[in-house]
Scaffold this motif. Structure first.
Motif, PDB file in Angstrom:
ATOM      1  N   ASN A 116      26.245  43.915  27.164  1.00 39.29           N
ATOM      2  CA  ASN A 116      25.850  44.150  28.537  1.00 39.29           C
ATOM      3  C   ASN A 116      26.029  45.623  28.888  1.00 39.29           C
ATOM      4  N   LYS A 117      25.034  46.209  29.509  1.00 36.35           N
ATOM      5  CA  LYS A 117      25.106  47.611  29.926  1.00 36.35           C
ATOM      6  C   LYS A 117      25.533  47.755  31.387  1.00 36.35           C
ATOM      7  N   ILE A 118      25.560  46.665  32.147  1.00 37.27           N
ATOM      8  CA  ILE A 118      25.913  46.713  33.564  1.00 37.27           C
ATOM      9  C   ILE A 118      27.417  46.470  33.687  1.00 37.27           C
ATOM     10  N   GLU A 119      28.176  47.490  34.087  1.00 38.96           N
ATOM     11  CA  GLU A 119      29.640  47.392  34.132  1.00 38.96           C
ATOM     12  C   GLU A 119      30.138  46.502  35.260  1.00 38.96           C
ATOM     13  N   GLU A 120      29.354  46.361  36.321  1.00 40.90           N
ATOM     14  CA  GLU A 120      29.802  45.594  37.478  1.00 40.90           C
ATOM     15  C   GLU A 120      29.863  44.092  37.210  1.00 40.90           C
ATOM     16  N   LEU A 121      29.227  43.600  36.175  1.00 41.19           N
ATOM     17  CA  LEU A 121      29.232  42.165  35.901  1.00 41.19           C
ATOM     18  C   LEU A 121      30.560  41.674  35.343  1.00 41.19           C
ATOM     19  N   ASP A 122      31.332  42.513  34.693  1.00 39.99           N
ATOM     20  CA  ASP A 122      32.676  42.187  34.198  1.00 39.99           C
ATOM     21  C   ASP A 122      32.674  40.909  33.354  1.00 39.99           C
ATOM     22  N   VAL A 123      31.856  40.896  32.296  1.00 37.21           N
ATOM     23  CA  VAL A 123      31.760  39.707  31.445  1.00 37.21           C
ATOM     24  C   VAL A 123      33.007  39.522  30.586  1.00 37.21           C
ATOM     25  N   TYR A 124      33.789  40.563  30.385  1.00 35.85           N
ATOM     26  CA  TYR A 124      35.021  40.455  29.600  1.00 35.85           C
ATOM     27  C   TYR A 124      36.228  40.156  30.471  1.00 35.85           C
ATOM     28  N   ARG A 125      36.026  40.106  31.766  1.00 32.05           N
ATOM     29  CA  ARG A 125      37.083  39.819  32.749  1.00 32.05           C
ATOM     30  C   ARG A 125      38.298  40.729  32.582  1.00 32.05           C
ATOM     31  N   ASN A 126      38.037  42.028  32.515  1.00 34.02           N
ATOM     32  CA  ASN A 126      39.122  42.998  32.374  1.00 34.02           C
ATOM     33  C   ASN A 126      39.177  43.974  33.540  1.00 34.02           C
ATOM     34  N   HIS A 127      38.595  43.606  34.669  1.00 34.76           N
ATOM     35  CA  HIS A 127      38.630  44.476  35.839  1.00 34.76           C
ATOM     36  C   HIS A 127      40.047  44.596  36.408  1.00 34.76           C
ATOM     37  N   TYR A 128      40.757  43.485  36.480  1.00 30.43           N
ATOM     38  CA  TYR A 128      42.101  43.485  37.054  1.00 30.43           C
ATOM     39  C   TYR A 128      43.136  43.813  35.988  1.00 30.43           C
ATOM     40  N   ASP A 129      44.127  44.634  36.372  1.00 32.79           N
ATOM     41  CA  ASP A 129      45.199  45.019  35.446  1.00 32.79           C
ATOM     42  C   ASP A 129      46.180  43.880  35.211  1.00 32.79           C
ATOM     43  N   ASN A 130      46.456  43.107  36.267  1.00 32.84           N
ATOM     44  CA  ASN A 130      47.475  42.064  36.197  1.00 32.84           C
ATOM     45  C   ASN A 130      46.932  40.807  36.863  1.00 32.84           C
ATOM     46  N   THR A 131      46.945  39.703  36.155  1.00 31.44           N
ATOM     47  CA  THR A 131      46.510  38.415  36.697  1.00 31.44           C
ATOM     48  C   THR A 131      47.646  37.414  36.519  1.00 31.44           C
ATOM     49  N   THR A 132      48.076  36.800  37.629  1.00 28.91           N
ATOM     50  CA  THR A 132      49.208  35.875  37.616  1.00 28.91           C
ATOM     51  C   THR A 132      48.792  34.557  38.257  1.00 28.91           C
ATOM     52  N   PHE A 133      49.128  33.459  37.600  1.00 31.16           N
ATOM     53  CA  PHE A 133      48.895  32.120  38.131  1.00 31.16           C
ATOM     54  C   PHE A 133      50.234  31.543  38.576  1.00 31.16           C
ATOM     55  N   CYS A 134      50.310  31.066  39.816  1.00 30.41           N
ATOM     56  CA  CYS A 134      51.508  30.390  40.321  1.00 30.41           C
ATOM     57  C   CYS A 134      51.144  28.924  40.587  1.00 30.41           C
ATOM     58  N   PHE A 135      51.856  28.011  39.936  1.00 31.19           N
ATOM     59  CA  PHE A 135      51.592  26.580  40.029  1.00 31.19           C
ATOM     60  C   PHE A 135      52.682  25.896  40.844  1.00 31.19           C
ATOM     61  N   CYS A 136      52.298  24.866  41.588  1.00 25.49           N
ATOM     62  CA  CYS A 136      53.284  24.035  42.285  1.00 25.49           C
ATOM     63  C   CYS A 136      52.673  22.667  42.516  1.00 25.49           C
ATOM     64  N   ASP A 137      53.524  21.644  42.493  1.00 28.21           N
ATOM     65  CA  ASP A 137      53.024  20.292  42.728  1.00 28.21           C
ATOM     66  C   ASP A 137      54.053  19.364  43.354  1.00 28.21           C
ATOM     67  N   PHE A 138      55.132  19.886  43.866  1.00 33.86           N
ATOM     68  CA  PHE A 138      56.174  19.028  44.413  1.00 33.86           C
ATOM     69  C   PHE A 138      56.112  18.874  45.924  1.00 33.86           C
ATOM     70  N   ASP A 139      55.250  19.631  46.586  1.00 33.62           N
ATOM     71  CA  ASP A 139      55.204  19.577  48.037  1.00 33.62           C
ATOM     72  C   ASP A 139      53.784  19.871  48.494  1.00 33.62           C
ATOM     73  N   HIS A 140      53.368  19.267  49.604  1.00 30.50           N
ATOM     74  CA  HIS A 140      52.057  19.568  50.163  1.00 30.50           C
ATOM     75  C   HIS A 140      52.043  20.996  50.689  1.00 30.50           C
ATOM     76  N   TRP A 141      50.909  21.645  50.611  1.00 29.98           N
ATOM     77  CA  TRP A 141      50.696  23.017  51.075  1.00 29.98           C
ATOM     78  C   TRP A 141      51.674  23.994  50.422  1.00 29.98           C
ATOM     79  N   CYS A 142      52.005  23.775  49.169  1.00 26.57           N
ATOM     80  CA  CYS A 142      53.028  24.612  48.538  1.00 26.57           C
ATOM     81  C   CYS A 142      52.477  25.934  48.029  1.00 26.57           C
ATOM     82  N   ASN A 143      51.158  26.150  48.050  1.00 30.34           N
ATOM     83  CA  ASN A 143      50.623  27.413  47.564  1.00 30.34           C
ATOM     84  C   ASN A 143      50.370  28.397  48.699  1.00 30.34           C
ATOM     85  N   GLY A 144      51.138  28.279  49.767  1.00 32.57           N
ATOM     86  CA  GLY A 144      51.076  29.240  50.862  1.00 32.57           C
ATOM     87  C   GLY A 144      51.899  30.465  50.526  1.00 32.57           C
ATOM     88  N   SER A 145      52.378  31.144  51.530  1.00 29.09           N
ATOM     89  CA  SER A 145      53.227  32.302  51.284  1.00 29.09           C
ATOM     90  C   SER A 145      54.583  32.076  51.933  1.00 29.09           C
TER      91      SER A 145
END
Length: 161
Positions: A116-145
């Motif tokens: 791909n020659k178009i850089e904005e498409l980000d097909v390799y998904r390397n735009h972000y320096d840091n990607t973090t997933f936070c999981f929760c399942d013990f309480d309703h609405w637990c993915n708030g802040s």
């Protein structure tokens, strides 16, 4: 709709039962998660406004709430959703999905045969320096802040009791 001979209590009981069945209490079969994207107002990393985003029931029975935090320098993109909704298009979800935060996994097959020659498409998904997933399942609405008032109220309750 109802004939005049129908007793008033029967009509009232039917209406109350219908409204009680349509009201979500959080005690149903699934988990209720906050669903929003960081480009919307009130959906930041620490400044989540629950008045804008009501919880949505997750479609799977044993689902988890996810808060996805993507950082590039000072820019932060936060996505809150159910895990089953994110699994459809995210290939970098970590294998360990227990309670807590984990860095994204690296997908080595992503964009392997793409020239791909178009850089904005980000097909390799390397735009972000840091990607973090936070999981929760013990309480309703637990993915708030976390709330600032939570600590204040717990101190007041501790002082009173």
């Amino acid at each position: 709709m109802y004939s005049p001979s129908t007793p008033f209590l029967t009509v009232t009981a039917t209406l109350l039962a219908g409204s009680a069945l349509s009201f979500k209490t959080g005690l149903e079969d699934g988990l209720i998660c906050n669903v929003c994207v960081g480009t919307h107002p009130g959906c930041g990393e620490t400044g989540f406004d629950y008045r804008w985003y009501w919880g949505k029931m997750c479609p799977r029975y044993n689902d988890k709430c996810v808060k996805l935090i993507e950082r590039k320098g000072a820019d932060v993109m936060v996505t809150r959703d159910c895990l089953s909704n994110l699994e459809a298009f995210r290939t970098d979800i970590p294998a360990d999905k227990y309670e807590g935060c984990r860095p994204a996994s690296k997908d080595v097959k992503l964009g392997q045969h793409v020239y791909n020659k178009i850089e904005e498409l980000d097909v390799y998904r390397n735009h972000y320096d840091n990607t973090t997933f936070c999981f929760c399942d013990f309480d309703h609405w637990c993915n708030g802040s976390p709330s600032i008032f939570c600590g204040v109220w717990s101190l007041i309750a501790f002082a009173i009791f």
